[in-house]
Design a protein around this motif. Structure first.
Motif, PDB file in Angstrom:
ATOM      1  N   ASP A  74     -12.343 -37.665   0.726  1.00  0.00           N
ATOM      2  CA  ASP A  74     -13.143 -36.764   1.567  1.00  0.00           C
ATOM      3  C   ASP A  74     -12.312 -35.603   2.126  1.00  0.00           C
ATOM      4  N   GLU A  75     -11.175 -35.324   1.482  1.00  0.00           N
ATOM      5  CA  GLU A  75     -10.336 -34.199   1.871  1.00  0.00           C
ATOM      6  C   GLU A  75     -10.296 -33.160   0.756  1.00  0.00           C
ATOM      7  N   ALA A 105     -15.597 -26.088   6.898  1.00  0.00           N
ATOM      8  CA  ALA A 105     -16.549 -27.064   7.437  1.00  0.00           C
ATOM      9  C   ALA A 105     -17.982 -26.667   7.069  1.00  0.00           C
ATOM     10  N   ARG A 111     -16.793 -32.934   3.949  1.00  0.00           N
ATOM     11  CA  ARG A 111     -15.337 -33.135   3.940  1.00  0.00           C
ATOM     12  C   ARG A 111     -14.789 -33.126   5.356  1.00  0.00           C
ATOM     13  N   ARG A 112     -13.777 -33.964   5.590  1.00  0.00           N
ATOM     14  CA  ARG A 112     -13.255 -34.109   6.953  1.00  0.00           C
ATOM     15  C   ARG A 112     -11.931 -33.390   7.199  1.00  0.00           C
ATOM     16  N   GLU A 155      -7.633 -31.054  10.177  1.00  0.00           N
ATOM     17  CA  GLU A 155      -8.933 -31.690  10.331  1.00  0.00           C
ATOM     18  C   GLU A 155     -10.015 -30.627  10.417  1.00  0.00           C
ATOM     19  N   GLN A 158     -16.659 -31.780  12.435  1.00  0.00           N
ATOM     20  CA  GLN A 158     -17.796 -32.481  11.852  1.00  0.00           C
ATOM     21  C   GLN A 158     -19.061 -32.088  12.606  1.00  0.00           C
TER      22      GLN A 158
END
Length: 159
Positions: A74-75, A105, A111-112, A155, A158
């Motif tokens: 998820d990166e 984002a 994706r985180r 990061e 979200q």
């Protein structure tokens, strides 16, 4: 310095074809032509703009985790980040890196984080990425084409 980021379709090579870095920088970033010629699965192109003028280019690798064991599924991977040589030193790189957080984002909401490797000798790039919000993971990727690389991660918010 305000910049905008936008996706670049594979059919829009002419939009970014003029982006060139200094010859000694190509070992780190490659060239725009190489990026288009490689035609990699899971890789998207993006431009950095000052108004309507394109000043930079980068790739986002959605399958980064398949090539680099330190990344999670998820990166995203940031690759081939470059600012045109005539526009370097004007703050575009730092502004573009700082803009990545909200831009990525929105473009990739599932994706985180975004991950990159940067050559240990590329001090200017390391400083730019850190100023733009990336954190050094403390990991080293030893297999870079131009030598060992730091692993940096940012990061993504979200929603």
């Amino acid at each position: 310095m305000p910049v905008t980021l936008r996706p670049v379709a594979r059919s829009e090579f002419d939009l970014v074809a003029h982006i060139q870095v200094e010859p000694d920088q190509t070992r780190y970033s490659g060239t725009v032509a190489q990026a288009f010629e490689e035609n990699e699965d899971g890789v998207d192109f993006h431009a950095v703009l000052d108004g309507a003028r394109v000043v930079g280019f980068f790739k986002i690798d959605r399958l980064y985790h398949e090539s680099y064991g330190f990344a999670a599924p998820d990166e995203l991977g940031l690759r081939a980040f470059m600012i045109h040589r005539d526009d370097q030193g004007k703050g575009y790189a730092t502004a573009a890196v700082a803009a990545l957080n909200t831009y990525l984002a929105a473009q990739y909401p599932e994706r985180r984080a975004v991950v990159l490797t940067v050559n240990m000798q590329n001090f200017g790039a390391i400083r730019c990425y850190r100023r733009g919000g990336f954190a050094d993971t403390g990991g080293i990727y030893p297999h870079g084409t131009a030598g060992p690389q730091h692993i940096l991660r940012m990061e993504l918010p979200q929603t």
